[in-house]
Design a protein around this motif. Structure first.
Motif: not given
Length: 270
Positions: A163-191
């Motif tokens: 959903k547009q405006g939704k932001t959530e977070s989770f953890s992932a391991v990459s390289g030599k670290k654990k990162y806190e990540l989030k994603v922003v949903v901007y909305g719908k577009e035709q591509v």
């Protein structure tokens, strides 16, 4: 090479497990992309899913450059992840880089019971003979639900709602670290891409704190607004310009009968 950076960045996203049986790509899928750097076609990439059995699934990412890039600086990279279907958590992650005279491998093994991730990184003077220039082993503590960059990418594709405006977070391991990540949903577009025109949802994965996102610039991903969640376009702006991954063709195995959509061949449910 900048276009390979995009392949690593594209995997960061979020999701909640909503049942892999609802989404067609888990029956077997291959996605093919052309990678461009500005107006220059720099290489190709593919993402493929292989089912081991009813319990585990493998993800593969292959990338190589072409044309003048290949003659000057040949690149052939492979990224691999294996998950358990019931919880979508990775057991092992591998990355092998062949870039010019640089040859390296990275392995992450997840111990969910012991809440540890075992990371091993090696650089080779002779990859075929496994002669190492240097290597390092690292152990980090995990909470039990961390993903790797490839399983995270497929995780977001199975999200039931973006959903547009939704932001959530989770953890992932990459390289030599654990990162806190989030994603922003901007909305719908035709591509519009080489594979056709799609109604999409635009998202942006963001890394909290310092790390590769801070150094690489913003990344945007366009997923089709249907249960296929096809990543049809990915763009990242960096200091050297804009890197773009554009979907050229795909196949999704659903049942034996084949369907044709435009010039794309899809194995689907009739």
């Amino acid at each position: 090479m900048p276009f390979l950076l995009l392949l690593c960045l594209v995997a960061f996203a979020f999701a909640e497990n909503s049942g892999i049986e609802k989404f067609p790509f888990f029956k077997g899928e291959r996605l093919d992309y052309v990678i461009s750097w500005g107006i220059i076609t720099a290489g190709n990439a593919s993402l493929e899913i292989k089912s081991l059995d009813n319990d585990k699934t493998e993800f593969y990412v292959l990338a190589h450059n072409n044309g003048a890039f290949k003659s000057i600086y040949p690149v052939a990279d492979t990224i691999y992840s294996r998950i358990r279907n019931k919880n979508f958590l990775p057991e092992v992650f591998k990355k092998i880089n062949h870039e010019g005279k640089y040859h390296a491998s990275s392995v992450i093994r997840f111990d969910r019971v012991g809440e540890k991730a075992w990371l091993s990184d090696s650089v080779f003077t002779d990859f075929e003979r496994k002669q190492k220039k240097r290597s390092a082993d690292t152990v980090i503590t995990i909470s039990g639900k961390e993903l790797d960059i490839i399983s995270a990418f497929y995780f977001v594709r199975q999200q039931a709602e973006l959903k547009q405006g939704k932001t959530e977070s989770f953890s992932a391991v990459s390289g030599k670290k654990k990162y806190e990540l989030k994603v922003v949903v901007y909305g719908k577009e035709q591509v519009k891409t080489k594979a056709g025109t799609f109604e999409c949802i635009k998202i942006e994965p963001i890394l909290d704190g310092d790390g590769i996102f801070k150094a690489a610039g913003r990344l945007f991903i366009w997923l089709t607004d249907d249960n296929r969640r096809l990543p049809v376009l990915m763009k990242s702006k960096i200091a050297l310009g804009t890197i773009k991954a554009e979907l050229t063709r795909f196949s999704q195995k659903k049942e034996e009968k084949q369907c044709v959509q435009g010039f794309l061949l899809i194995k689907c449910r009739i």
